[in-house]
Scaffold this motif. Structure first.
Motif, PDB file in Angstrom:
ATOM      1  N   LEU A   1       8.069   8.556  10.954  1.00 32.31           N
ATOM      2  CA  LEU A   1       7.890   7.025  10.722  1.00 32.31           C
ATOM      3  C   LEU A   1       6.490   6.525  11.131  1.00 32.31           C
ATOM      4  O   LEU A   1       6.016   5.790  10.301  1.00 32.31           O
TER       5      LEU A   1
ATOM      6  N   ALA B   1       4.272   7.618   8.192  1.00 36.47           N
ATOM      7  CA  ALA B   1       4.409   6.718   7.012  1.00 36.47           C
ATOM      8  C   ALA B   1       3.797   5.450   7.283  1.00 36.47           C
ATOM      9  O   ALA B   1       3.193   4.832   6.307  1.00 36.47           O
ATOM     10  N   GLN B   2       3.996   4.850   8.432  1.00 35.92           N
ATOM     11  CA  GLN B   2       3.552   3.495   8.671  1.00 35.92           C
ATOM     12  C   GLN B   2       1.935   3.391   8.802  1.00 35.92           C
ATOM     13  O   GLN B   2       1.281   2.816   8.269  1.00 35.92           O
TER      14      GLN B   2
ATOM     15  N   GLU C   1       0.077   5.388   7.164  1.00 31.92           N
ATOM     16  CA  GLU C   1      -0.303   5.637   5.746  1.00 31.92           C
ATOM     17  C   GLU C   1      -0.424   4.343   4.981  1.00 31.92           C
ATOM     18  O   GLU C   1      -1.307   4.023   4.237  1.00 31.92           O
ATOM     19  N   VAL C   2       0.969   3.584   5.323  1.00 31.35           N
ATOM     20  CA  VAL C   2       0.793   2.238   4.629  1.00 31.35           C
ATOM     21  C   VAL C   2      -0.241   1.423   4.801  1.00 31.35           C
ATOM     22  O   VAL C   2      -1.006   0.891   4.034  1.00 31.35           O
TER      23      VAL C   2
ATOM     24  N   MET D   1      -3.696   2.813   3.262  1.00 28.80           N
ATOM     25  CA  MET D   1      -3.596   2.427   1.998  1.00 28.80           C
ATOM     26  C   MET D   1      -3.984   0.929   1.870  1.00 28.80           C
ATOM     27  O   MET D   1      -4.844   0.543   0.773  1.00 28.80           O
ATOM     28  N   ARG D   2      -3.496   0.222   2.673  1.00 29.00           N
ATOM     29  CA  ARG D   2      -3.743  -1.402   2.581  1.00 29.00           C
ATOM     30  C   ARG D   2      -5.186  -1.636   2.685  1.00 29.00           C
ATOM     31  O   ARG D   2      -5.765  -2.372   2.059  1.00 29.00           O
TER      32      ARG D   2
ATOM     33  N   GLN E   1      -7.105  -0.396  -0.179  1.00 22.65           N
ATOM     34  CA  GLN E   1      -7.000  -1.309  -1.266  1.00 22.65           C
ATOM     35  C   GLN E   1      -7.852  -2.651  -0.910  1.00 22.65           C
ATOM     36  O   GLN E   1      -8.402  -2.915  -2.171  1.00 22.65           O
TER      37      GLN E   1
ATOM     38  N   SER F   1       3.809  -7.214   3.109  1.00 24.64           N
ATOM     39  CA  SER F   1       4.847  -6.114   3.523  1.00 24.64           C
ATOM     40  C   SER F   1       3.842  -5.368   4.769  1.00 24.64           C
ATOM     41  O   SER F   1       4.464  -4.540   5.504  1.00 24.64           O
TER      42      SER F   1
ATOM     43  N   CYS G   1       6.334  -3.726   8.795  1.00 21.91           N
ATOM     44  CA  CYS G   1       6.633  -2.505   8.966  1.00 21.91           C
ATOM     45  C   CYS G   1       7.176  -2.330  10.632  1.00 21.91           C
ATOM     46  O   CYS G   1       6.612  -3.099  11.426  1.00 21.91           O
TER      47      CYS G   1
ATOM     48  N   ALA H   1       9.555   2.614   4.747  1.00 23.80           N
ATOM     49  CA  ALA H   1       8.041   3.150   4.743  1.00 23.80           C
ATOM     50  C   ALA H   1       7.700   3.999   3.819  1.00 23.80           C
ATOM     51  O   ALA H   1       6.609   3.735   3.217  1.00 23.80           O
ATOM     52  N   GLN H   2       8.388   5.031   3.569  1.00 25.57           N
ATOM     53  CA  GLN H   2       8.203   6.018   2.622  1.00 25.57           C
ATOM     54  C   GLN H   2       8.149   5.490   1.065  1.00 25.57           C
ATOM     55  O   GLN H   2       7.484   5.779   0.185  1.00 25.57           O
TER      56      GLN H   2
ATOM     57  N   GLU I   1       7.733   2.369   0.170  1.00 24.94           N
ATOM     58  CA  GLU I   1       6.431   1.407   0.324  1.00 24.94           C
ATOM     59  C   GLU I   1       5.258   2.250  -0.051  1.00 24.94           C
ATOM     60  O   GLU I   1       4.464   1.858  -0.910  1.00 24.94           O
ATOM     61  N   VAL I   2       5.159   3.331   0.808  1.00 21.17           N
ATOM     62  CA  VAL I   2       4.030   4.321   0.267  1.00 21.17           C
ATOM     63  C   VAL I   2       4.033   4.604  -1.406  1.00 21.17           C
ATOM     64  O   VAL I   2       2.942   4.610  -2.063  1.00 21.17           O
TER      65      VAL I   2
ATOM     66  N   MET J   1       3.285   1.760  -3.360  1.00 19.41           N
ATOM     67  CA  MET J   1       1.720   1.437  -3.363  1.00 19.41           C
ATOM     68  C   MET J   1       0.926   2.356  -4.169  1.00 19.41           C
ATOM     69  O   MET J   1      -0.075   2.007  -4.727  1.00 19.41           O
ATOM     70  N   ARG J   2       1.286   3.598  -4.206  1.00 16.46           N
ATOM     71  CA  ARG J   2       0.579   4.609  -4.979  1.00 16.46           C
ATOM     72  C   ARG J   2       0.752   4.365  -6.468  1.00 16.46           C
ATOM     73  O   ARG J   2      -0.100   4.647  -7.089  1.00 16.46           O
TER      74      ARG J   2
END
Lengths: 147, 147
Positions: free
Chosen positions: A106, A109-110, A112-113, A116-117, A120, A143, A147, B109-110, B112-113, B116-117
């Protein structure tokens, strides 16, 4: 709900009294929870906790909690019969490992979010007008922090 | 490692023999695991499982597994003393709820990843050259499928 009623009639002793070869009294503490058609339930708790301890533990509880107590004792006893070294502590240990692994996944994954934000956001700042649509679609800040 | 050795000398009975008021023999099965300075350990397992059951369970195990068996029995007994209705099954239930909650958070979370991709990919296709850098930075396909 009062649970002292017998479901199986006076002629059929409960599984506990049958195993212990004793008369099953009208107010037998085991009878509501150990019916004669499920002999394995009492056999397990008797083997692991002992009839006298189970009796004592049930007597110390109010009637409305006894069914749950019996269920948890049967679960624990079966686990100990299956795994005499770790019993249901083995299950606890395995669940704790699973939690640790899920927490790690988790967090990754968080992260990575978030990453990516950030990318971006940074790309949109660099690309100017052409990127506005992408940033708008990405709905920054909504979003990300949820998380 | 052979664990039949006594650490506390013949004059000091182990916690089990002390509680049971019996002579602590040289080959006492309890002595290696229930030292006299930790009387609460035996008191708990005695209350929940009964000395005779603990003795029987230990005798049925090879010596190298007995220390783990005692630890798990002490853990289980303490849990049952603290919570006479659910014992350590209460802990199992709570850990299972925690796992369910973590699995839900991880799936979100996954998702969302992935989402976003997809948006990044779609934006880069629309924006053309100006977006190449962003797509390159995002390193498509490397971390997306590793979730």
């Amino acid at each position: 709900m009062k649970e002292s009623g017998r479901k199986h009639g006076a002629l059929s002793p409960c599984a506990a009294c049958k195993l212990l070869r004793r008369r099953c009294a009208e107010d037998c503490v085991f009878a509501p929870y150990f019916p004669p058609d499920e002999p394995h339930k009492f056999a397990s708790v008797h083997k692991v906790f002992g009839a006298s301890n189970v009796n004592k533990m049930l007597q110390e509880l109010p009637e409305h909690q006894r069914r749950d107590a019996v269920s948890s004792m049967v679960y624990e006893a079966n686990a100990r019969v299956r795994d005499p070294v770790y019993g249901c502590v083995g299950a606890i240990s395995s669940l704790q490992q699973q939690i640790h692994s899920l927490q790690t996944q988790l967090a990754a994954a968080q992260a990575e979010v978030v990453h990516m934000r950030m990318r971006q956001f940074s790309s949109s700042s660099n690309a100017g007008g052409a990127m506005d649509m992408a940033v708008d679609q990405a709905n920054m800040g909504e979003s990300l922090w949820s998380c």
